[in-house]
Design a protein around this motif. Structure first.
Motif: not given
Length: 339
Positions: A112-123
């Motif tokens: 699907n030409d997609q990218t998962l962006l996984i954001a980790f807050d308060e790393f």
């Protein structure tokens, strides 16, 4: 903007003081990014998020499943019980199971030409979890480095107050391919927009006269949270007194109310300030604008230590330098130091 304009895969470390807008930025990723990104926000402050390796990977897997399902992509769930069963062998087995599941996810993302962006807050909470032995921090950091280097359709974003080196001097080696972006004070024109038009159709110019807007910008130091806090106090006062326009005197009252209502914010800011930083801030409070040599005379620290400390405070947006002279960046914070 960095993610949208980069042709290559980009991983980001978002840093800045508390209440600068990091979490707000994360929450608006879905509207800020192109549709090829599938943003996922994970709050590492949540106690159960880092209670074990199985719990961590289960939360990530569930967020991926939910996000992709909402976009019409059908993938199988990776159940927490399955990861928990694998953990009985060892923690590394959890990562093996997760990575095998991730292969199917990435096949769909590539198609699907997609990218998962996984954001980790308060790393920074990762370091706490490792110290308390809730999970193997070494395995987790190695997994993060592997994702950064080897997974073309995954982008990682980390957000926190402290820098990587501040958390642990050994951490930067795991994040060599991560670009640091600093969330800082607003530009004056952006602060003006936040005051006069925080939402569409808000007629801020009719409520805050030009002089009042300038005064809010000055006393807040263009700190986004403090700009909003002062404006909230002003609107509340106008509504209570059934007036339509704020005055200079109202701004002074609003600042006093912010100092009282948000004392915990200022106390936290101060508590995270080292002893040397506190000494230099107190010196600048007394001196107003001062050169390095004047600060040295005022606080009785050696010149090298003062220069280093002022640079740290400048990075934290607590101090500004203008024509080789330093001053406290946020006048409201300087007022709190006098309380």
């Amino acid at each position: 903007q960095a993610l949208n304009r980069e042709n290559q895969r980009l991983h980001i470390f978002l840093t800045g003081e508390r209440r600068m807008g990091k979490t707000s930025t994360l929450n608006h990723l879905s509207t800020l990014l192109s549709t090829r990104y599938l943003p996922i926000i994970l709050d590492l402050q949540s106690p159960d998020m880092l209670s074990s390796t199985a719990a961590f990977l289960s939360k990530v897997a569930n967020a991926i499943y939910t996000t992709m399902d909402a976009r019409g992509a059908r993938i199988r769930r990776l159940e927490h019980t399955t990861l928990q069963e694998a953990s009985r062998e060892n923690e590394a087995a959890c990562y093996h199971l997760f990575n095998e599941w991730l292969k199917d996810v990435e096949t769909i993302l590539k198609r699907n030409d997609q990218t998962l962006l996984i954001a980790f807050d308060e790393f920074e909470k990762l370091e706490v979890a490792g110290r308390e032995r809730y999970l193997s921090l070494a395995l987790l950091l190695n997994w993060i480095r592997s994702v950064i280097q080897n997974h073309a359709h995954l982008t990682l974003l980390f957000s926190g107050v402290r820098t990587l080196t501040d958390v642990n001097p050994d951490w930067p080696g795991y994040f060599v391919n991560v670009k640091t972006l600093k969330v800082t004070l607003l530009a004056p024109e952006d602060a003006r927009t936040l005051i006069t038009q925080p939402v569409p159709d808000f007629r801020g110019e009719d409520i805050f006269g030009e002089g009042v807007v300038d005064e809010i910008i000055q006393v807040s130091g263009c700190h986004p949270f403090l700009v909003q806090a002062i404006c909230d106090e002003l609107i509340e006062a106008l509504n209570f007194e059934r007036r339509k326009r704020a005055t200079h005197e109202d701004v002074a009252t609003a600042v006093e109310n912010v100092l009282q209502s948000w004392s915990a914010y200022f106390q936290d800011l101060w508590a995270r300030t080292s002893a040397q930083q506190q000494v230099c801030l107190k010196a600048l409070k007394c001196l107003g604008h001062a050169s390095v040599s004047q600060v040295v005379q005022q606080c009785a620290l050696d010149e090298q230590k003062v220069q280093q400390t002022l640079q740290e405070l400048q990075w934290r947006d607590l101090v500004l330098v203008e024509n080789d002279c330093y001053r406290i960046a946020i006048p409201v914070f300087a007022s709190w130091l006098s309380v």
